[in-house]
Write a protein that holds these residues in place. Structure first.
Motif, mmCIF file in Angstrom:
data_model
loop_
_atom_site.group_PDB
_atom_site.id
_atom_site.type_symbol
_atom_site.label_atom_id
_atom_site.label_comp_id
_atom_site.label_asym_id
_atom_site.label_seq_id
_atom_site.Cartn_x
_atom_site.Cartn_y
_atom_site.Cartn_z
ATOM 1 N N SER A 82 -0.206 -17.037 -14.146
ATOM 2 C CA SER A 82 0.992 -16.611 -14.862
ATOM 3 C C SER A 82 1.543 -15.296 -14.323
ATOM 4 C CB SER A 82 0.704 -16.481 -16.356
ATOM 5 O OG SER A 82 -0.229 -15.444 -16.576
ATOM 6 N N LEU A 83 0.804 -14.632 -13.441
ATOM 7 C CA LEU A 83 1.249 -13.369 -12.878
ATOM 8 C C LEU A 83 2.044 -13.596 -11.605
ATOM 9 C CD1 LEU A 83 -2.047 -11.319 -13.220
ATOM 10 C CD2 LEU A 83 -0.060 -11.240 -14.715
ATOM 11 N N SER A 84 2.958 -12.678 -11.356
ATOM 12 C CA SER A 84 3.723 -12.767 -10.114
ATOM 13 C C SER A 84 2.812 -12.434 -8.938
ATOM 14 C CB SER A 84 4.893 -11.783 -10.150
ATOM 15 O OG SER A 84 4.405 -10.452 -10.059
ATOM 16 N N GLN A 85 3.245 -12.819 -7.762
ATOM 17 C CA GLN A 85 2.449 -12.543 -6.566
ATOM 18 C C GLN A 85 2.269 -11.040 -6.382
ATOM 19 O OE1 GLN A 85 3.919 -14.369 -3.002
ATOM 20 N NE2 GLN A 85 2.298 -13.549 -1.737
ATOM 21 N N GLU A 86 3.307 -10.265 -6.662
ATOM 22 C CA GLU A 86 3.220 -8.810 -6.517
ATOM 23 C C GLU A 86 2.189 -8.224 -7.483
ATOM 24 O OE1 GLU A 86 6.226 -10.404 -6.953
ATOM 25 O OE2 GLU A 86 6.849 -10.308 -4.861
ATOM 26 N N ALA A 87 2.178 -8.725 -8.721
ATOM 27 C CA ALA A 87 1.229 -8.223 -9.713
ATOM 28 C C ALA A 87 -0.202 -8.580 -9.322
ATOM 29 C CB ALA A 87 1.554 -8.786 -11.095
ATOM 30 N N ARG A 88 -0.395 -9.785 -8.797
ATOM 31 C CA ARG A 88 -1.728 -10.195 -8.367
ATOM 32 C C ARG A 88 -2.200 -9.337 -7.200
ATOM 33 N NH1 ARG A 88 -0.772 -16.159 -7.281
ATOM 34 N NH2 ARG A 88 -2.649 -15.920 -6.058
ATOM 35 N N ILE A 89 -1.312 -9.063 -6.245
ATOM 36 C CA ILE A 89 -1.672 -8.226 -5.099
ATOM 37 C C ILE A 89 -2.016 -6.817 -5.560
ATOM 38 C CG2 ILE A 89 -0.768 -7.122 -3.011
ATOM 39 C CD1 ILE A 89 0.781 -9.779 -2.514
ATOM 40 N N ALA A 90 -1.216 -6.270 -6.470
ATOM 41 C CA ALA A 90 -1.473 -4.919 -6.990
ATOM 42 C C ALA A 90 -2.828 -4.870 -7.699
ATOM 43 C CB ALA A 90 -0.358 -4.493 -7.934
ATOM 44 N N ALA A 91 -3.138 -5.903 -8.474
ATOM 45 C CA ALA A 91 -4.422 -5.944 -9.179
ATOM 46 C C ALA A 91 -5.580 -6.033 -8.186
ATOM 47 C CB ALA A 91 -4.451 -7.129 -10.140
ATOM 48 N N LEU A 92 -5.427 -6.831 -7.162
ATOM 49 C CA LEU A 92 -6.474 -6.952 -6.145
ATOM 50 C C LEU A 92 -6.647 -5.646 -5.377
ATOM 51 C CD1 LEU A 92 -5.767 -10.538 -4.785
ATOM 52 C CD2 LEU A 92 -7.788 -9.783 -6.055
ATOM 53 N N GLU A 93 -5.555 -4.983 -5.060
ATOM 54 C CA GLU A 93 -5.647 -3.694 -4.362
ATOM 55 C C GLU A 93 -6.369 -2.666 -5.223
ATOM 56 O OE1 GLU A 93 -1.539 -2.954 -3.390
ATOM 57 O OE2 GLU A 93 -1.727 -3.900 -1.423
ATOM 58 N N ALA A 94 -6.075 -2.648 -6.512
ATOM 59 C CA ALA A 94 -6.749 -1.718 -7.421
ATOM 60 C C ALA A 94 -8.242 -2.032 -7.499
ATOM 61 C CB ALA A 94 -6.117 -1.783 -8.813
ATOM 62 N N GLN A 95 -8.570 -3.314 -7.527
ATOM 63 C CA GLN A 95 -9.971 -3.711 -7.584
ATOM 64 C C GLN A 95 -10.691 -3.319 -6.298
ATOM 65 O OE1 GLN A 95 -10.707 -7.933 -7.948
ATOM 66 N NE2 GLN A 95 -12.651 -7.584 -8.970
ATOM 67 N N VAL A 96 -10.060 -3.510 -5.157
ATOM 68 C CA VAL A 96 -10.656 -3.116 -3.881
ATOM 69 C C VAL A 96 -10.892 -1.611 -3.862
ATOM 70 C CG1 VAL A 96 -10.216 -2.900 -1.399
ATOM 71 C CG2 VAL A 96 -9.791 -5.078 -2.552
ATOM 72 N N GLN A 97 -9.936 -0.833 -4.353
ATOM 73 C CA GLN A 97 -10.081 0.618 -4.386
ATOM 74 C C GLN A 97 -11.260 1.030 -5.275
ATOM 75 O OE1 GLN A 97 -8.603 3.010 -2.536
ATOM 76 N NE2 GLN A 97 -10.127 4.312 -3.485
ATOM 77 N N GLN A 98 -11.379 0.400 -6.444
ATOM 78 C CA GLN A 98 -12.495 0.710 -7.339
ATOM 79 C C GLN A 98 -13.827 0.377 -6.688
ATOM 80 O OE1 GLN A 98 -11.613 -1.646 -10.770
ATOM 81 N NE2 GLN A 98 -10.254 -0.125 -11.688
ATOM 82 N N LEU A 99 -13.904 -0.771 -6.051
ATOM 83 C CA LEU A 99 -15.146 -1.176 -5.399
ATOM 84 C C LEU A 99 -15.481 -0.275 -4.219
ATOM 85 C CD1 LEU A 99 -14.718 -5.054 -5.551
ATOM 86 C CD2 LEU A 99 -16.320 -3.653 -6.874
ATOM 87 N N THR A 100 -14.468 0.146 -3.488
ATOM 88 C CA THR A 100 -14.675 1.056 -2.359
ATOM 89 C C THR A 100 -15.234 2.384 -2.855
ATOM 90 O OG1 THR A 100 -12.884 0.009 -1.117
ATOM 91 C CG2 THR A 100 -13.546 2.223 -0.418
ATOM 92 N N THR A 101 -14.665 2.887 -3.937
ATOM 93 C CA THR A 101 -15.133 4.151 -4.507
ATOM 94 C C THR A 101 -16.585 4.030 -4.962
ATOM 95 O OG1 THR A 101 -12.896 4.688 -5.227
ATOM 96 C CG2 THR A 101 -14.689 5.870 -6.308
ATOM 97 N N ARG A 102 -16.905 2.929 -5.636
ATOM 98 C CA ARG A 102 -18.285 2.719 -6.087
ATOM 99 C C ARG A 102 -19.241 2.622 -4.901
ATOM 100 N NH1 ARG A 102 -18.481 -2.166 -10.125
ATOM 101 N NH2 ARG A 102 -20.678 -1.652 -10.019
ATOM 102 N N LEU A 103 -18.828 1.925 -3.864
ATOM 103 C CA LEU A 103 -19.670 1.771 -2.680
ATOM 104 C C LEU A 103 -19.905 3.125 -2.012
ATOM 105 C CD1 LEU A 103 -21.153 -0.081 -0.716
ATOM 106 C CD2 LEU A 103 -19.001 -0.434 0.481
ATOM 107 N N GLU A 104 -18.861 3.927 -1.903
ATOM 108 C CA GLU A 104 -19.010 5.256 -1.294
ATOM 109 C C GLU A 104 -19.982 6.121 -2.096
ATOM 110 O OE1 GLU A 104 -14.971 6.605 -1.083
ATOM 111 O OE2 GLU A 104 -14.579 5.534 0.794
ATOM 112 N N LYS A 105 -19.890 6.051 -3.425
ATOM 113 C CA LYS A 105 -20.819 6.824 -4.262
ATOM 114 C C LYS A 105 -22.249 6.352 -4.057
ATOM 115 C CE LYS A 105 -17.657 8.052 -7.992
ATOM 116 N NZ LYS A 105 -17.304 7.839 -9.412
ATOM 117 N N LEU A 106 -22.443 5.051 -3.976
ATOM 118 C CA LEU A 106 -23.792 4.512 -3.761
ATOM 119 C C LEU A 106 -24.348 4.935 -2.406
ATOM 120 C CD1 LEU A 106 -23.481 0.900 -5.206
ATOM 121 C CD2 LEU A 106 -24.977 2.719 -6.044
#
Length: 95
Positions: free
Chosen positions: A66-90
């Motif tokens: 139900s989300l637009s392609q732009e919204a899905r991409i933005a959500a995925l980018e935010a998730q990648v950023q969160q995971l990257t930050t967690r990985l760097e901390k680990l």
């Protein structure tokens, strides 16, 4: 994962049932919701409603279709950023 807050929808259903003089049950509430909510969450909400007329916040997984392609991409980018930050901390912790 994207989530959707369905508390307002559940509140509207419970209020409607109350105004109709009907006792809220899992089956009645589930039948009137447009969003699928897990049964344990509905049971908890109905118990809370009966005891205090209060509904805890209820979130379910959002339907990505139900989300637009732009919204899905933005959500995925935010998730990648969160995971990257967690990985760097680990990596810094276990160095």
């Amino acid at each position: 994962m994207l989530t959707k807050d369905v508390s307002a929808e559940i509140h509207a259903v419970l209020t409607s049932l109350n105004e109709e003089g009907k006792e809220p049950t899992v089956a009645l509430v589930k039948g009137r919701l447009s969003t699928k909510v897990p049964m344990p969450a509905l049971i908890t909400v109905i118990k809370s409603w009966k005891a205090t007329q209060h509904i805890p916040k209820v979130e379910v997984a959002a339907d990505n279709r139900s989300l637009s392609q732009e919204a899905r991409i933005a959500a995925l980018e935010a998730q990648v950023q969160q995971l990257t930050t967690r990985l760097e901390k680990l990596e810094n912790t276990h160095g």
